[in-house]
Design a protein around this motif. Structure first.
Motif, PDB file in Angstrom:
ATOM      1  N   ILE A 366      10.648   2.773   1.610  1.00 28.18           N
ATOM      2  CA  ILE A 366      10.477   4.138   1.382  1.00 28.18           C
ATOM      3  C   ILE A 366      10.546   4.483  -0.457  1.00 28.18           C
ATOM      4  N   VAL A 367       9.623   5.101  -1.019  1.00 30.33           N
ATOM      5  CA  VAL A 367       9.980   5.172  -2.375  1.00 30.33           C
ATOM      6  C   VAL A 367      10.754   6.468  -2.623  1.00 30.33           C
ATOM      7  N   THR A 368      11.687   6.258  -3.584  1.00 30.26           N
ATOM      8  CA  THR A 368      12.774   7.206  -3.519  1.00 30.26           C
ATOM      9  C   THR A 368      12.260   7.821  -5.122  1.00 30.26           C
ATOM     10  N   GLU A 369      13.105   8.910  -5.495  1.00 30.68           N
ATOM     11  CA  GLU A 369      12.753   9.701  -6.772  1.00 30.68           C
ATOM     12  C   GLU A 369      12.980   8.683  -7.919  1.00 30.68           C
ATOM     13  N   LYS A 370      14.080   7.729  -7.922  1.00 31.16           N
ATOM     14  CA  LYS A 370      14.222   6.631  -8.799  1.00 31.16           C
ATOM     15  C   LYS A 370      13.134   5.584  -8.720  1.00 31.16           C
ATOM     16  N   GLY A 371      12.633   5.134  -7.552  1.00 32.10           N
ATOM     17  CA  GLY A 371      11.664   4.138  -7.601  1.00 32.10           C
ATOM     18  C   GLY A 371      10.314   4.786  -7.999  1.00 32.10           C
ATOM     19  N   SER A 372      10.088   5.880  -8.026  1.00 33.70           N
ATOM     20  CA  SER A 372       8.791   6.687  -8.287  1.00 33.70           C
ATOM     21  C   SER A 372       8.614   6.569  -9.757  1.00 33.70           C
ATOM     22  N   ALA A 373       9.637   6.186 -10.550  1.00 35.45           N
ATOM     23  CA  ALA A 373       9.303   6.202 -11.992  1.00 35.45           C
ATOM     24  C   ALA A 373       8.712   4.691 -12.416  1.00 35.45           C
ATOM     25  N   ASN A 374       8.749   3.961 -11.544  1.00 36.52           N
ATOM     26  CA  ASN A 374       8.062   2.689 -11.707  1.00 36.52           C
ATOM     27  C   ASN A 374       6.560   2.643 -11.028  1.00 36.52           C
ATOM     28  N   THR A 375       6.300   3.451 -10.482  1.00 43.45           N
ATOM     29  CA  THR A 375       5.052   3.427  -9.780  1.00 43.45           C
ATOM     30  C   THR A 375       4.313   4.682  -9.804  1.00 43.45           C
ATOM     31  N   PRO A 376       2.908   5.068  -9.676  1.00 42.02           N
ATOM     32  CA  PRO A 376       2.347   6.386  -9.423  1.00 42.02           C
ATOM     33  C   PRO A 376       2.740   7.011  -8.243  1.00 42.02           C
ATOM     34  N   ALA A 377       3.112   6.214  -6.987  1.00 39.19           N
ATOM     35  CA  ALA A 377       3.502   6.795  -5.808  1.00 39.19           C
ATOM     36  C   ALA A 377       4.713   7.513  -5.852  1.00 39.19           C
ATOM     37  N   GLN A 378       4.243   8.883  -5.303  1.00 39.45           N
ATOM     38  CA  GLN A 378       5.422   9.905  -5.462  1.00 39.45           C
ATOM     39  C   GLN A 378       6.179   9.572  -4.355  1.00 39.45           C
ATOM     40  N   ALA A 379       7.612  10.038  -4.552  1.00 47.11           N
ATOM     41  CA  ALA A 379       8.787   9.728  -3.779  1.00 47.11           C
ATOM     42  C   ALA A 379       8.379  10.280  -2.466  1.00 47.11           C
ATOM     43  N   GLY A 380       8.916   9.536  -1.430  1.00 54.77           N
ATOM     44  CA  GLY A 380       8.566   9.830  -0.081  1.00 54.77           C
ATOM     45  C   GLY A 380       7.436   8.975   0.297  1.00 54.77           C
ATOM     46  N   THR A 381       6.653   8.255  -0.293  1.00 47.64           N
ATOM     47  CA  THR A 381       5.656   7.430   0.077  1.00 47.64           C
ATOM     48  C   THR A 381       6.332   6.190   0.815  1.00 47.64           C
ATOM     49  N   PHE A 382       5.634   5.940   2.002  1.00 52.73           N
ATOM     50  CA  PHE A 382       6.185   4.810   2.834  1.00 52.73           C
ATOM     51  C   PHE A 382       5.110   3.763   2.952  1.00 52.73           C
ATOM     52  N   SER A 383       5.388   2.500   3.058  1.00 55.39           N
ATOM     53  CA  SER A 383       4.609   1.407   2.926  1.00 55.39           C
ATOM     54  C   SER A 383       5.259   0.152   3.565  1.00 55.39           C
ATOM     55  N   TRP A 384       4.400  -0.802   3.487  1.00 58.00           N
ATOM     56  CA  TRP A 384       4.513  -2.175   3.826  1.00 58.00           C
ATOM     57  C   TRP A 384       3.610  -3.261   3.436  1.00 58.00           C
ATOM     58  N   GLY A 385       3.789  -4.358   3.932  1.00 60.52           N
ATOM     59  CA  GLY A 385       2.476  -5.284   3.728  1.00 60.52           C
ATOM     60  C   GLY A 385       2.665  -6.326   4.665  1.00 60.52           C
ATOM     61  N   GLY A 386       1.691  -7.397   4.755  1.00 62.65           N
ATOM     62  CA  GLY A 386       1.926  -8.451   5.338  1.00 62.65           C
ATOM     63  C   GLY A 386       1.891  -9.870   4.429  1.00 62.65           C
ATOM     64  N   ALA A 387       2.229 -11.076   5.082  1.00 64.32           N
ATOM     65  CA  ALA A 387       2.398 -12.207   4.334  1.00 64.32           C
ATOM     66  C   ALA A 387       1.003 -12.802   3.818  1.00 64.32           C
ATOM     67  N   PHE A 388      -0.132 -12.394   4.543  1.00 63.26           N
ATOM     68  CA  PHE A 388      -1.332 -12.862   3.992  1.00 63.26           C
ATOM     69  C   PHE A 388      -1.943 -11.897   3.010  1.00 63.26           C
ATOM     70  N   SER A 389      -1.373 -11.194   2.298  1.00 61.56           N
ATOM     71  CA  SER A 389      -1.945 -10.326   1.174  1.00 61.56           C
ATOM     72  C   SER A 389      -2.657  -9.226   1.755  1.00 61.56           C
ATOM     73  N   THR A 390      -2.172  -8.568   2.780  1.00 60.56           N
ATOM     74  CA  THR A 390      -2.485  -7.267   3.136  1.00 60.56           C
ATOM     75  C   THR A 390      -1.330  -6.164   2.685  1.00 60.56           C
TER      76      THR A 390
END
Length: 429
Positions: A366-390
């Motif tokens: 979960i992107v926080t307000e503090k984390g959103s300072a380092n990315t264009p994603a808004q606070a509240g953005t949720f995400s993850w990925g996979g080991a093979f680059s997805t």
């Protein structure tokens, strides 16, 4: 007032009703244009140019990218090659090994059982798998002979501990040296390419092994979601494969997502690439997570269903799954989760525990307000990925779903993913 203006009131009610219907329909993914979805088509060409550049430089063999906003497809493109030597283009509809993107689907399955009243977040895992009673915690580990001592755990681990990766379970094969060694001695794996045994047998063995730290003490990425998959099997009485198929994939129209890709679709499985020591891309590779498991593992067939990493899927199937979450648990008239269940899953659930500038929910970063300072994603953005680059992101404030799929086992150009995200956000009107 309505007696005097009956016609006006009727028209007003019809307008409100049609607006509600239109809003509902807009949550189903449909074809669109960048402008309709709120993007600048001209600025999106930067993304086209960049992905071509990354391919030309040899940073990747190819990729598929999909951007959806307000249910409208703003960008959907395959770039580069599925086979470099044969000059076979990367297919947009190709099936990718999504590895840890499986975790979100397993987490949703658990929360569906929560919505069904079959389990609670604070339920002890031992309620479903008895070997997790009387847990211990690793105390001292001797690397030279992999012996160790333990201490009693302060408490048993719960389903919420698993969903938040705070249980103290480590990862086999790709975890800490201690976890790798201890799990290997009991034939516990990361779950890919397993041909023998069942998930319940493996998780029962896992329950007898020490935790890497006290439950709730810190965030540690581990076999938590494989264990959740086992709990889905125990509670539902179905294999994880069958639960996913009947309760999630078929209702959602995710018709090409599998643990074992059928022979009829084997030609749709995208090639895996890796880098040699000089950084040159090489097709194939006979090792996954450092073990001799061929990259064709989705084709071998298995009854061991890794809820932490076993699925393969095309990008559009996973986009449907993410759009369902963005919709608050519903897609195309089918509701998988209550909207407040989705709220719980996509909020900070680890309190003050450290995860850099961001936090973790029930299955998602979960992107926080503090984390959103380092990315264009808004606070509240949720995400993850996979080991093979997805990778994927869902930005509720922008009503946007982003997916960027490659099939690279290892790459020295990890910043490509962040470049993709920046190039997408800069094109928003």
């Amino acid at each position: 007032m309505c007696n005097k203006n009956l016609l006006l009131c009727l028209l007003l009610n019809l307008t409100v009703g049609y607006a509600a219907i239109a809003q509902h329909l807009s949550t189903t993914i449909t074809a669109g244009t960048p402008e309709v979805a709120g993007f600048s088509a001209q600025r999106l060409t930067k993304l086209d140019n960049a992905m071509k550049e990354w391919t030309d430089k040899g940073w990747m063999n190819g990729a598929v990218a999909l951007v959806i906003r307000n249910g409208k497809i703003a960008y959907y493109n395959g770039v580069g090659y599925n086979d470099i030597e044969a000059k076979q283009k990367m297919p947009k509809e190709g099936i990718f090994r999504i590895a840890s993107q499986t975790k979100a689907i397993t987490s949703v399955a658990i929360m569906m059982l929560f919505d069904d009243g079959k389990l609670l977040l604070n339920d002890r895992v031992s309620k479903f798998i008895p070997s997790f009673s009387k847990p211990t915690v690793l105390d001292k580990f001797e690397a030279k002979d992999t012996t160790y001592t333990t201490l009693p755990a302060a408490r048993e681990i719960t389903i919420k501990d698993l969903l938040t990766h705070t249980s103290g379970l480590g990862y086999a094969q790709i975890g800490s040296p201690e976890a790798n060694a201890i799990y290997a001695k009991s034939n516990i794996t990361a779950g890919l390419g397993v041909k023998e045994g069942t998930l319940l047998e493996a998780m029962t063995r896992l329950g007898k092994l020490p935790l890497m730290h006290q439950p709730g003490q810190r965030w540690t990425y581990g076999l938590n979601t494989d264990l959740l998959g086992c709990i889905v099997e125990v509670v539902s009485g179905m294999s994880l494969d069958q639960f996913f198929k009947t309760r999630i994939f078929q209702p959602m129209g995710m018709n090409s997502t599998y643990f074992s890709v059928p022979e009829s679709k084997s030609d749709q499985l995208v090639n895996m690439y890796t880098e040699d020591q000089q950084g040159k891309l090489i097709k194939g590779g006979n090792k996954i997570f450092g073990t001799p498991t061929a990259s064709n593992y989705p084709l071998i067939g298995s009854t061991y269903y890794s809820g932490g990493g076993g699925l393969s899927a095309p990008i559009m199937d996973y986009a449907i799954f993410l759009q369902m979450l963005l919709n608050g648990g519903e897609y195309n008239g089918v509701r998988l989760l209550g909207r407040n269940t989705v709220r719980m899953m996509t909020m900070n659930q680890i309190g003050d525990l450290s995860l850099g500038d961001d936090k973790f929910g029930l299955g998602f970063g979960i992107v926080t307000e503090k984390g959103s300072a380092n990315t264009p994603a808004q606070a509240g953005t949720f995400s993850w990925g996979g080991a093979f680059s997805t990778s994927y992101w869902v930005d509720p404030k922008e009503k946007m779903v982003l997916l960027f799929y490659r099939q690279l086992q290892s790459s020295s150009h990890g910043n490509v993913t962040e470049r993709f995200r920046a190039l997408t956000y800069q094109a928003l009107n």
